[in-house]
Scaffold this motif. Structure first.
Motif, PDB file in Angstrom:
ATOM      1  N   LEU A  56      -0.934  -7.188  -6.751  1.00  0.00           N
ATOM      2  CA  LEU A  56      -1.925  -7.657  -5.796  1.00  0.00           C
ATOM      3  C   LEU A  56      -1.498  -9.050  -5.345  1.00  0.00           C
ATOM      4  CD1 LEU A  56      -4.701  -7.035  -4.485  1.00  0.00           C
ATOM      5  CD2 LEU A  56      -5.726  -8.224  -6.436  1.00  0.00           C
ATOM      6  N   ILE A  57      -1.240  -9.224  -4.034  1.00  0.00           N
ATOM      7  CA  ILE A  57      -0.689 -10.469  -3.507  1.00  0.00           C
ATOM      8  C   ILE A  57      -1.671 -11.116  -2.538  1.00  0.00           C
ATOM      9  CG2 ILE A  57       1.237 -11.496  -2.210  1.00  0.00           C
ATOM     10  CD1 ILE A  57       2.198 -10.149  -4.713  1.00  0.00           C
ATOM     11  N   GLY A  58      -1.823 -12.429  -2.651  1.00  0.00           N
ATOM     12  CA  GLY A  58      -2.622 -13.206  -1.715  1.00  0.00           C
ATOM     13  C   GLY A  58      -3.856 -13.810  -2.338  1.00  0.00           C
ATOM     14  N   PHE A  59      -4.312 -14.906  -1.725  1.00  0.00           N
ATOM     15  CA  PHE A  59      -5.527 -15.614  -2.122  1.00  0.00           C
ATOM     16  C   PHE A  59      -5.471 -16.106  -3.571  1.00  0.00           C
ATOM     17  CE2 PHE A  59      -7.884 -12.657   1.046  1.00  0.00           C
ATOM     18  CZ  PHE A  59      -7.266 -13.284   2.096  1.00  0.00           C
ATOM     19  N   GLY A  60      -4.279 -16.399  -4.070  1.00  0.00           N
ATOM     20  CA  GLY A  60      -4.128 -16.946  -5.408  1.00  0.00           C
ATOM     21  C   GLY A  60      -4.040 -15.914  -6.515  1.00  0.00           C
TER      22      GLY A  60
ATOM     23  N   GLN B 259      -5.825  -9.073   1.183  1.00  0.00           N
ATOM     24  CA  GLN B 259      -4.677  -9.099   0.289  1.00  0.00           C
ATOM     25  C   GLN B 259      -3.796  -7.891   0.577  1.00  0.00           C
ATOM     26  OE1 GLN B 259      -7.189  -9.215  -3.250  1.00  0.00           O
ATOM     27  NE2 GLN B 259      -6.235 -11.169  -3.790  1.00  0.00           N
ATOM     28  N   VAL B 260      -2.666  -7.818  -0.106  1.00  0.00           N
ATOM     29  CA  VAL B 260      -1.831  -6.632  -0.015  1.00  0.00           C
ATOM     30  C   VAL B 260      -1.531  -6.148  -1.426  1.00  0.00           C
ATOM     31  CG1 VAL B 260      -0.757  -7.309   2.171  1.00  0.00           C
ATOM     32  CG2 VAL B 260       0.410  -7.832   0.029  1.00  0.00           C
ATOM     33  N   LEU B 261      -1.280  -4.850  -1.538  1.00  0.00           N
ATOM     34  CA  LEU B 261      -0.743  -4.266  -2.753  1.00  0.00           C
ATOM     35  C   LEU B 261       0.700  -3.915  -2.421  1.00  0.00           C
ATOM     36  CD1 LEU B 261      -3.736  -2.029  -3.812  1.00  0.00           C
ATOM     37  CD2 LEU B 261      -2.721  -3.865  -5.183  1.00  0.00           C
ATOM     38  N   ALA B 262       1.613  -4.288  -3.304  1.00  0.00           N
ATOM     39  CA  ALA B 262       3.032  -4.107  -3.004  1.00  0.00           C
ATOM     40  C   ALA B 262       3.805  -3.783  -4.269  1.00  0.00           C
ATOM     41  CB  ALA B 262       3.593  -5.380  -2.377  1.00  0.00           C
TER      42      ALA B 262
ATOM     43  N   LEU C  82       4.229  -1.343   0.571  1.00  0.00           N
ATOM     44  CA  LEU C  82       3.332  -2.416   0.980  1.00  0.00           C
ATOM     45  C   LEU C  82       2.105  -1.790   1.627  1.00  0.00           C
ATOM     46  CD1 LEU C  82       2.950  -5.577   1.481  1.00  0.00           C
ATOM     47  CD2 LEU C  82       3.682  -5.051   3.806  1.00  0.00           C
ATOM     48  N   MET C  83       0.922  -2.113   1.103  1.00  0.00           N
ATOM     49  CA  MET C  83      -0.342  -1.602   1.636  1.00  0.00           C
ATOM     50  C   MET C  83      -1.293  -2.750   1.903  1.00  0.00           C
ATOM     51  SD  MET C  83      -3.097   0.989  -0.115  1.00  0.00           S
ATOM     52  CE  MET C  83      -4.535   0.007  -0.508  1.00  0.00           C
TER      53      MET C  83
END
Length: 190
Positions: A43-47, A89-92, A9-10
């Motif tokens: 890429l997670i977040g903001f849709g 966002q996060v990269l996971a 998780l970054m």
């Protein structure tokens, strides 16, 4: 990945569009786990739910094959994520964390002289979680008229945009431009 190591998780703190071949460099701090060149990341977040493979890892201008928890790095990703990637966002590791817009939480309000104030149902707060800052609307339990300074209370928060969230995750809240309190996610809502 070892049995005790959590998935990668970054936090995405900045995004740079490189001139060569539509490559994007997402920079940030690895919160947990390890990442290697060639690994798939989400890429997670903001849709966004873009998937990509890491083409290279940059640590202070040097290319490395892998990086781990606590390191500040740049991940070079194909241009497919270029339009979607942004700060907050996060990269996971794919499938390891989801984006949500609603959750229940226990929040602790600061004293009035440090920014705490009465929070009522329907009030908007700025919620700072991981690297994201998103406006959220608070709903108090029916038996609670207000969450007052120095009080701890259970609330439901509905965010304007989906962000990466997990149960047990801590966050901070601001109201009227000042720090107002902190909280812990107790349950993710559909």
């Amino acid at each position: 990945m070892s049995a005790v190591e959590k998935p990668f998780l970054m936090l995405v703190e900045d995004v740079f569009h490189l001139s060569r071949g539509g490559i994007v460099m997402a920079t940030g701090r690895i919160e947990r786990g390890r990442v290697r060149t060639g690994d798939g990341v989400e890429l997670i977040g903001f849709g966004s739910d873009a998937l990509a493979h890491v083409t290279d890892i940059d640590v202070g201008g040097l290319r490395v094959d892998e990086a781990g928890s606590g390191m500040n790095i740049g991940l070079l990703l194909p241009g497919a994520v270029a339009g979607a990637a942004e700060r907050g966002q996060v990269l996971a590791a794919p499938g390891s964390i989801g984006a949500h817009t609603a959750f229940t939480a226990d929040i602790t309000m600061l004293p009035k002289e440090h920014g705490g104030g009465d929070v009522l149902t329907g009030e908007g707060l700025h919620v700072h979680v991981l690297a994201a800052a998103v406006r959220g609307v608070v709903t108090l339990p029916r038996e609670t008229d207000a969450l007052r300074p120095l009080h701890v209370g259970a609330v439901t928060i509905t965010l304007e945009r989906p962000v990466a969230l997990e149960e047990g995750q801590s966050f901070a809240v601001r109201r009227h431009g000042r720090a107002a309190g902190s909280g812990t996610v107790t349950r993710l809502l559909p």
